[in-house]
Scaffold this active site. Structure first.
Site, short mmCIF file in Angstrom:
data_model
loop_
_atom_site.label_atom_id
_atom_site.label_comp_id
_atom_site.label_asym_id
_atom_site.label_seq_id
_atom_site.Cartn_x
_atom_site.Cartn_y
_atom_site.Cartn_z
N ALA A 25 0.83 -1.21 0.00
CA ALA A 25 0.00 0.00 0.00
C ALA A 25 0.86 1.26 0.00
O ALA A 25 1.16 1.82 1.05
CB ALA A 25 -0.98 0.02 1.16
N SER A 50 0.18 -2.83 -4.69
CA SER A 50 -1.03 -2.03 -4.53
C SER A 50 -2.16 -2.72 -5.27
O SER A 50 -1.92 -3.55 -6.16
CB SER A 50 -0.81 -0.62 -5.08
N ARG A 51 -3.39 -2.37 -4.92
CA ARG A 51 -4.52 -2.88 -5.70
C ARG A 51 -4.52 -2.27 -7.09
O ARG A 51 -5.14 -2.80 -8.01
CB ARG A 51 -5.83 -2.56 -4.98
N TYR A 72 -1.96 -7.39 -3.37
CA TYR A 72 -1.26 -7.60 -2.10
C TYR A 72 -0.77 -9.05 -1.99
O TYR A 72 0.29 -9.32 -1.44
CB TYR A 72 -2.17 -7.25 -0.93
N HIS A 93 -5.38 -3.07 8.21
CA HIS A 93 -4.14 -3.59 8.80
C HIS A 93 -4.23 -5.06 9.21
O HIS A 93 -3.35 -5.85 8.91
CB HIS A 93 -3.75 -2.75 10.02
N LYS A 111 1.16 2.14 12.66
CA LYS A 111 0.26 2.45 13.75
C LYS A 111 -0.99 3.11 13.17
O LYS A 111 -0.92 3.74 12.10
CB LYS A 111 0.96 3.35 14.78
N ASP A 192 -5.07 7.80 14.31
CA ASP A 192 -4.02 8.38 13.49
C ASP A 192 -3.06 9.24 14.29
O ASP A 192 -1.84 9.15 14.10
CB ASP A 192 -4.64 9.23 12.37
#
Length: 341
Positions: A25, A50-51, A72, A93, A111, A192
């Site tokens: 990602a 990545s997608r 992925y 995640h 994180k 975040d």
């Protein structure tokens, strides 16, 4: 006599044995990670997944990465990848970490490690069952300054710690399409930004005995601003996080015989100011500045893998789960639930 700072015991990140990394990602934080690793370690980022193949190829071209893949699964199954760095939104995640673990790949997960403690516990259990190293990319824990703080606390330089203060606020223009404001992507300030002061309080005080929180929500129902008090024994941590304003992002630890101030942003290489009865001493920031300090977490995990260890002594999985358990309780009190929980 001026109080003295201990010497950081953090290894030179260049000393860690080189491993081949795959980035899952690509985005802003992944770009910062690749830059730091490339500049200050012997680690090699050899693939990005990545997608969107176009996005992966664009990221690879920008950072000199030799392979780009459009899924992925292709990234984690690549035999040339030794370890996977996961930089997707929080909502993804746990699933992606388990994907990498099932492929036998160690993982460094940005994180917050997962949306909630239950997801984090499942990842931890999967990693332990597979004997695969897994670690949260809470980069502050691996900085040299954090080892200096740990030594000061262990030596009792501040006496009995009574108060921890920390904040992390940034101003973001409201954008319903941004991951920060999207409930489906586990948006909001807590996961975040707030995870930094909460993890810092955990580092200093350990698990809280009580949590009191209040906050405000966006129209979509994610947390815009939260103030928290975490109580551990006779000590308290007073913390704040917000998406609505840029705050000082400083931290301090105060005890019965001294105090330590950490300049903003406290979660990055920062100035430490130690005040005791003997006087005041200032330690300047570490020479590896800003987000380039991400190199330390990569080097730490690479060394763990080379040593055959499966968990970090600096940030064990149980503490990562415990921090998310604290965040779960804060979210309960302010009324934030993510879709599917």
């Amino acid at each position: 006599m001026t109080p003295a700072f201990p010497t950081a015991r953090t290894p030179n990140p260049l000393d860690a044995p080189p491993l081949r990394w795959g980035v899952l990602a690509p985005g802003r934080i992944a770009a910062a990670f690749v830059t730091a690793v490339s500049r200050y370690t012997r680690q090699r980022v050899v693939a990005v997944g990545s997608r969107s193949l176009d996005r992966a190829q664009s990221f690879a071209a920008a950072h000199g990465i030799e392979r780009a893949v459009g899924s992925y699964a292709a990234l984690v199954d690549d035999p040339a990848v030794d370890v996977v760095y996961i930089a997707s939104p929080h909502s993804e995640h746990a699933t992606q970490a388990q994907l990498a673990i099932s492929a036998g790949k160690p993982v460094l997960v940005e994180k917050a490690f997962a949306r909630n403690a239950a997801e984090a516990q499942r990842v931890a259990a999967a990693a332990r069952d597979a004997g695969v190293p897994a670690m949260e990319a809470m980069w502050t824990r691996f900085l040299p300054q954090t080892d200096v703080i740990a030594q000061l606390l262990a030596d009792g330089a501040l006496g009995e710690v009574t108060t921890v203060l920390a904040d992390h606020g940034q101003y973001f223009t409201h954008d319903p399409q941004s991951r920060l404001f999207a409930p489906a992507l586990a948006g909001g300030a807590l996961l975040d930004l707030g995870v930094y002061p909460i993890s810092f309080a955990s580092f200093v005080l350990g698990a809280p005995d009580a949590v009191v929180a209040t906050g405000s929500l966006t129209d979509a129902g994610v947390d815009a601003q939260v103030s928290m008090t975490l109580v551990t024994g006779s000590a308290q941590a007073c913390l704040n996080t917000t998406l609505l304003a840029r705050t000082p992002t400083t931290a301090s630890i105060s005890g019965t015989t001294g105090s330590l101030e950490i300049s903003g942003p406290f979660y990055a290489p920062a100035t430490l100011a130690l005040t005791t009865a003997d006087g005041r001493s200032v330690r300047p920031p570490d020479p590896i500045a800003g987000h380039l300090g991400l190199c330390h977490e990569a080097a730490h995990l690479a060394q763990l893998i080379a040593d055959g260890a499966t968990e970090s002594p600096l940030l064990p999985l149980d503490e990562t789960v415990r921090t998310l358990r604290t965040i779960d309780e804060i979210r309960r009190q302010v009324g934030v639930t993510y879709p599917g929980e």
